[in-house]
Motif scaffolding. Structure first.
Motif, PDB file in Angstrom:
ATOM      1  N   GLU A 169      50.381  62.654  76.275  1.00 27.30           N
ATOM      2  CA  GLU A 169      49.354  61.606  76.171  1.00 27.30           C
ATOM      3  C   GLU A 169      48.613  61.715  74.842  1.00 27.30           C
ATOM      4  O   GLU A 169      48.335  60.705  74.179  1.00 27.30           O
ATOM      5  N   MET A 170      48.298  62.938  74.456  1.00 29.81           N
ATOM      6  CA  MET A 170      47.589  63.152  73.190  1.00 29.81           C
ATOM      7  C   MET A 170      48.418  62.635  72.014  1.00 29.81           C
ATOM      8  O   MET A 170      47.904  61.974  71.107  1.00 29.81           O
ATOM      9  N   PHE A 173      48.407  58.771  71.905  1.00 32.81           N
ATOM     10  CA  PHE A 173      47.183  58.207  71.325  1.00 32.81           C
ATOM     11  C   PHE A 173      47.150  58.398  69.813  1.00 32.81           C
ATOM     12  O   PHE A 173      46.665  57.548  69.076  1.00 32.81           O
ATOM     13  N   ASN A 187      39.817  53.088  72.137  1.00 40.12           N
ATOM     14  CA  ASN A 187      40.948  54.020  72.252  1.00 40.12           C
ATOM     15  C   ASN A 187      40.459  55.447  72.555  1.00 40.12           C
ATOM     16  O   ASN A 187      41.021  56.144  73.405  1.00 40.12           O
ATOM     17  N   ASP A 188      39.404  55.839  71.863  1.00 42.74           N
ATOM     18  CA  ASP A 188      38.845  57.181  72.082  1.00 42.74           C
ATOM     19  C   ASP A 188      38.288  57.331  73.498  1.00 42.74           C
ATOM     20  O   ASP A 188      38.440  58.379  74.134  1.00 42.74           O
ATOM     21  N   PHE A 191      41.134  57.675  75.854  1.00 43.26           N
ATOM     22  CA  PHE A 191      41.711  59.021  75.735  1.00 43.26           C
ATOM     23  C   PHE A 191      40.849  60.061  76.461  1.00 43.26           C
ATOM     24  O   PHE A 191      41.358  60.896  77.204  1.00 43.26           O
ATOM     25  N   LYS A 194      41.245  59.711  80.256  1.00 46.66           N
ATOM     26  CA  LYS A 194      42.513  60.258  80.743  1.00 46.66           C
ATOM     27  C   LYS A 194      42.548  61.769  80.611  1.00 46.66           C
ATOM     28  O   LYS A 194      43.006  62.487  81.501  1.00 46.66           O
ATOM     29  N   ASP A 195      42.049  62.242  79.477  1.00 46.81           N
ATOM     30  CA  ASP A 195      42.071  63.686  79.249  1.00 46.81           C
ATOM     31  C   ASP A 195      41.170  64.410  80.247  1.00 46.81           C
ATOM     32  O   ASP A 195      41.485  65.512  80.702  1.00 46.81           O
TER      33      ASP A 195
END
Length: 242
Positions: A169-170, A173, A187-188, A191, A194-195
């Protein structure tokens, strides 16, 4: 010497009658009038045989048997049950069938009491019981180790897979084309959200791993102590050559 007997019976006259018979045979006899007193006595003295005069409450016998089974120091103790009525015998046998000849024995004829007590306290018999218990205990310890190893392996594998997905995933992105400020902000945020889910999953698995380690550490300790108690009891037994 394997001569300590505990009589559990709510009726005083029956207790003293049995006590007299057994003491004449050289046994050291203790008594309890209910399960609570029996537990207290069993927690203090090294009893080798329990004579239980059964009342109509089957649960009383069940509860005592279950408590005894959980006590490593009482491993190898036999329970001789005397039903109040012969008609109760079949109910008891049906209830405790899997444990008959392993944990408990039944007697309806008191004329056979001395013979049965002598058999159950015979050093050869007790030694064989303990050796069989040791085989079961060692096997159980091996099963615990194997089960614990398997569960930890599965949890660690699950953790590796989650970490792998997190890294993917990282990378996803990071590969996104150049974004303007607003898009970059969104987007951040995506992320981080999700993270955060991955982080929480990993934390959850870490807790499970820790709990599993502690649980199986306790199980192994209990099983190992059981083997130690058996070995100690075996050392004390002088086998008769008869």
């Amino acid at each position: 010497m394997l001569n300590k007997i505990l009589i559990v019976d709510p009726y005083q006259d029956r207790v003293f009658s049995l006590q007299t018979i057994l003491e004449k045979e050289g046994y050291e006899v203790y008594f309890a009038f209910n399960n609570e007193e029996a537990v207290t006595r069993l927690s203090v003295d090294e009893i080798y045989l329990i004579i239980y005069r059964h009342t109509s409450e089957i649960d009383n016998l069940t509860n005592l048997l279950n408590w005894i089974k959980e006590q490593n120091r009482l491993i190898g103790v036999s329970i001789l049950v005397i039903p109040n009525k012969e008609s109760e015998l079949f109910k008891l046998i049906e209830k405790f069938e899997p444990r008959i000849n392993k944990d408990i024995f039944f007697i309806t004829d008191l004329d056979e009491l001395k013979e049965d007590v002598s058999l159950l306290l015979n050093s050869n018999y007790v030694k064989n019981r303990l050796l069989n218990e040791k085989i079961d205990a060692v096997s159980h310890l091996d099963e615990i180790k194997s089960e614990g190893k398997k569960l930890l392996s599965e949890l660690r594998k699950e953790k590796r897979e989650i970490n792998k997905k997190r890294l993917e995933e990282m990378k996803t992105f990071k590969r996104i084309p150049k974004l303007d400020e607003e898009e970059k902000k969104e987007n951040d945020e995506d992320f981080r959200e999700k993270d955060s889910d991955y982080v929480n999953l990993i934390k959850s698995i870490n807790f499970k791993i820790k709990d599993t380690i502690n649980l199986f550490k306790y199980k192994k300790k209990f099983a190992s102590e059981r083997i130690e108690f058996i070995n100690e009891k075996l050392k004390k037994i002088k086998v008769r050559k008869d």
